[in-house]
Design a protein around this motif. Sequence first.
Motif, mmCIF file in Angstrom:
data_model
loop_
_atom_site.group_PDB
_atom_site.id
_atom_site.type_symbol
_atom_site.label_atom_id
_atom_site.label_comp_id
_atom_site.label_asym_id
_atom_site.label_seq_id
_atom_site.Cartn_x
_atom_site.Cartn_y
_atom_site.Cartn_z
ATOM 1 N N ALA A 1 25.166 113.005 -37.137
ATOM 2 C CA ALA A 1 26.105 111.969 -37.602
ATOM 3 C C ALA A 1 26.884 111.462 -36.397
ATOM 4 O O ALA A 1 27.250 112.251 -35.519
ATOM 5 N N LEU A 2 27.133 110.160 -36.346
ATOM 6 C CA LEU A 2 27.755 109.565 -35.166
ATOM 7 C C LEU A 2 29.124 108.979 -35.480
ATOM 8 O O LEU A 2 29.290 108.236 -36.458
ATOM 9 N N PHE A 3 30.098 109.313 -34.614
ATOM 10 C CA PHE A 3 31.458 108.782 -34.759
ATOM 11 C C PHE A 3 31.941 108.259 -33.407
ATOM 12 O O PHE A 3 31.841 108.968 -32.401
ATOM 13 N N PRO A 4 32.482 107.062 -33.368
ATOM 14 C CA PRO A 4 32.877 106.487 -32.090
ATOM 15 C C PRO A 4 34.361 106.664 -31.768
ATOM 16 O O PRO A 4 35.218 106.598 -32.656
ATOM 17 N N TYR A 5 34.628 106.898 -30.485
ATOM 18 C CA TYR A 5 35.975 106.699 -29.967
ATOM 19 C C TYR A 5 35.976 105.288 -29.388
ATOM 20 O O TYR A 5 35.309 105.023 -28.386
ATOM 21 N N THR A 6 36.704 104.386 -30.026
ATOM 22 C CA THR A 6 36.716 102.985 -29.597
ATOM 23 C C THR A 6 37.868 102.774 -28.621
ATOM 24 O O THR A 6 38.987 103.229 -28.892
ATOM 25 N N GLU A 7 37.582 102.104 -27.519
ATOM 26 C CA GLU A 7 38.645 101.788 -26.561
ATOM 27 C C GLU A 7 39.774 101.053 -27.277
ATOM 28 O O GLU A 7 39.511 100.140 -28.072
ATOM 29 N N SER B 1 37.238 94.490 -36.059
ATOM 30 C CA SER B 1 36.063 93.621 -35.882
ATOM 31 C C SER B 1 34.963 94.251 -35.017
ATOM 32 O O SER B 1 33.797 93.893 -35.160
ATOM 33 N N GLU B 2 35.335 95.216 -34.171
ATOM 34 C CA GLU B 2 34.313 95.886 -33.355
ATOM 35 C C GLU B 2 33.269 96.612 -34.224
ATOM 36 O O GLU B 2 32.146 96.863 -33.782
ATOM 37 N N ALA B 3 33.648 96.919 -35.463
ATOM 38 C CA ALA B 3 32.699 97.571 -36.383
ATOM 39 C C ALA B 3 31.463 96.701 -36.600
ATOM 40 O O ALA B 3 30.381 97.206 -36.906
ATOM 41 N N PHE C 1 38.002 101.577 -35.658
ATOM 42 C CA PHE C 1 38.028 100.249 -35.043
ATOM 43 C C PHE C 1 39.319 99.477 -35.272
ATOM 44 O O PHE C 1 39.531 98.432 -34.663
ATOM 45 N N THR C 2 40.165 99.972 -36.203
ATOM 46 C CA THR C 2 41.380 99.217 -36.520
ATOM 47 C C THR C 2 42.563 99.683 -35.676
ATOM 48 O O THR C 2 42.687 100.863 -35.349
ATOM 49 N N SER C 3 43.436 98.750 -35.355
ATOM 50 C CA SER C 3 44.623 99.079 -34.564
ATOM 51 C C SER C 3 45.602 99.938 -35.363
ATOM 52 O O SER C 3 46.384 100.685 -34.800
ATOM 53 N N HIS C 4 45.511 99.885 -36.702
ATOM 54 C CA HIS C 4 46.426 100.653 -37.552
ATOM 55 C C HIS C 4 45.821 101.960 -38.044
ATOM 56 O O HIS C 4 46.483 102.741 -38.709
ATOM 57 N N GLY C 5 44.535 102.194 -37.744
ATOM 58 C CA GLY C 5 43.907 103.475 -38.092
ATOM 59 C C GLY C 5 43.514 103.637 -39.549
ATOM 60 O O GLY C 5 43.081 104.718 -39.958
ATOM 61 N N HIS C 6 43.624 102.576 -40.339
ATOM 62 C CA HIS C 6 43.191 102.674 -41.741
ATOM 63 C C HIS C 6 41.720 102.296 -41.878
ATOM 64 O O HIS C 6 41.155 101.621 -41.024
ATOM 65 N N GLY D 1 40.696 108.989 -31.668
ATOM 66 C CA GLY D 1 41.837 108.250 -31.135
ATOM 67 C C GLY D 1 42.637 107.477 -32.162
ATOM 68 O O GLY D 1 43.318 106.511 -31.819
ATOM 69 N N SER D 2 42.588 107.885 -33.441
ATOM 70 C CA SER D 2 43.361 107.159 -34.448
ATOM 71 C C SER D 2 44.599 107.938 -34.898
ATOM 72 O O SER D 2 45.397 107.447 -35.688
ATOM 73 N N ALA D 3 44.762 109.162 -34.363
ATOM 74 C CA ALA D 3 45.889 110.000 -34.808
ATOM 75 C C ALA D 3 47.225 109.340 -34.482
ATOM 76 O O ALA D 3 48.150 109.328 -35.294
ATOM 77 N N LYS D 4 47.316 108.789 -33.280
ATOM 78 C CA LYS D 4 48.592 108.225 -32.838
ATOM 79 C C LYS D 4 48.879 106.885 -33.489
ATOM 80 O O LYS D 4 50.023 106.522 -33.731
#
Length: 353
Positions: free
Chosen positions: A101-107, A116-118, A150-155, A235-238
């Motif tokens: 299974a693949l999960f990305p850390y998006t810059e 939108s990167e999704a 991919f979202t700036s708000h992590g949702h 990287g969505s924790a923060k």
Amino acid sequence: MAIKFGRPIELRDAPRRQTALASTPLDLTIRPRRNRKAEWARRLVRENVLTTDDLIWPLFVVDGTNTRTPVASMPGVDRLTVDQAVRDAERAMKLNIPCIALFPYTEPSLRDENGSEALNPNNLVCQSVRAIKKEFPEIGLLCDVALDPFTSHGHDGLIDDGKILNDETVAVLVQQALVQAEAGCDVIAPSDMMDGRIGAIREALDDNGFADVQIMSYAAKYASAFYGPFRDAIGSAKTLTGDKRTYQMDSANSDEALREVELDIAEGADMVMVKPGMPYLDIVRRVKDTFAMPTFVYQVSGEYAMIAGAANNGWIDGERAMMESLLGFKRAGADGILTYFAPKAAEKLKSEG
Ligand SMILES: NCc1[nH]cc(CCC(=O)O)c1CC(=O)O
Ligand SMILES: [Mg+2]
């Protein structure tokens, strides 16, 4: 446990009792211990087994080359650049693990309000799928569908005025699933918990020539504290604002899980999943007994961290705790397990022959 010279091996160093305790034998016809008296006897009556076929190995991918970056809250787990993900796919192949299974850390610079990167056909997940499939076409690849990496708000979905929008999000998830299927993903795994996404994704896959792409639905996914280390890893924790309780399930509920699973099956899920794992074994059992579907369970990042962290501190035997936790999922009725322990468990199973 082998018997050596008539004494169980675990007792071989124990002092021998000088005199037998005087006592009247109990008048027992049934002594359950008889079936546990030796390893061969225990093997003979063993009800559940864990095999490598049961394992799905989640990997975290990150931009760059030839780099593995440890995830602090998940000892033993790294973020991998795409070339390194291919190397882990090779390890999975050699260990006979059926699926990754693949999960990305998006810059952070690529994250935005709408995720939108999704939908970028060249995003990290799609790159990884292509790179792995090129070298190892026989391994199964599962891709998560949700917007949170991919979202700036992590949702996991689109937000308007603090509200996670359902139907608008589903429209985007459908596009995300198509982009992943186009890249060569074998199993689409929606983890977002929007209503109606399984049906919408199934229809779109079928209409676009992807009738053979499977769907594994995160059908009963709870709003859980055990996802913490995963959110570190991607990287969505923060960045996560608030919590996910308006879409992920309330941990107090059990009947509701059956309704969720029933809907996803009706909408076309080929396989269903319960998540997290250990605190929800009762849900796994109910789902399996009720629907007799291929039922998966996700031993999530926090569960992994608890075992790996305690083992690193010398507080528990990590290998035994790992195997015991995985067997527990089988006993609860799971057909397979997504677990960060997959390569370690596969190695252990291999060494046992
Ligand atoms: N929708 C994203 C997603 N997919 C898998 C996990 C968690 C996996 C883990 O903790 O190992 C999450 C986190 C979340 O819902 O916040
Ligand atoms: Mg649902």
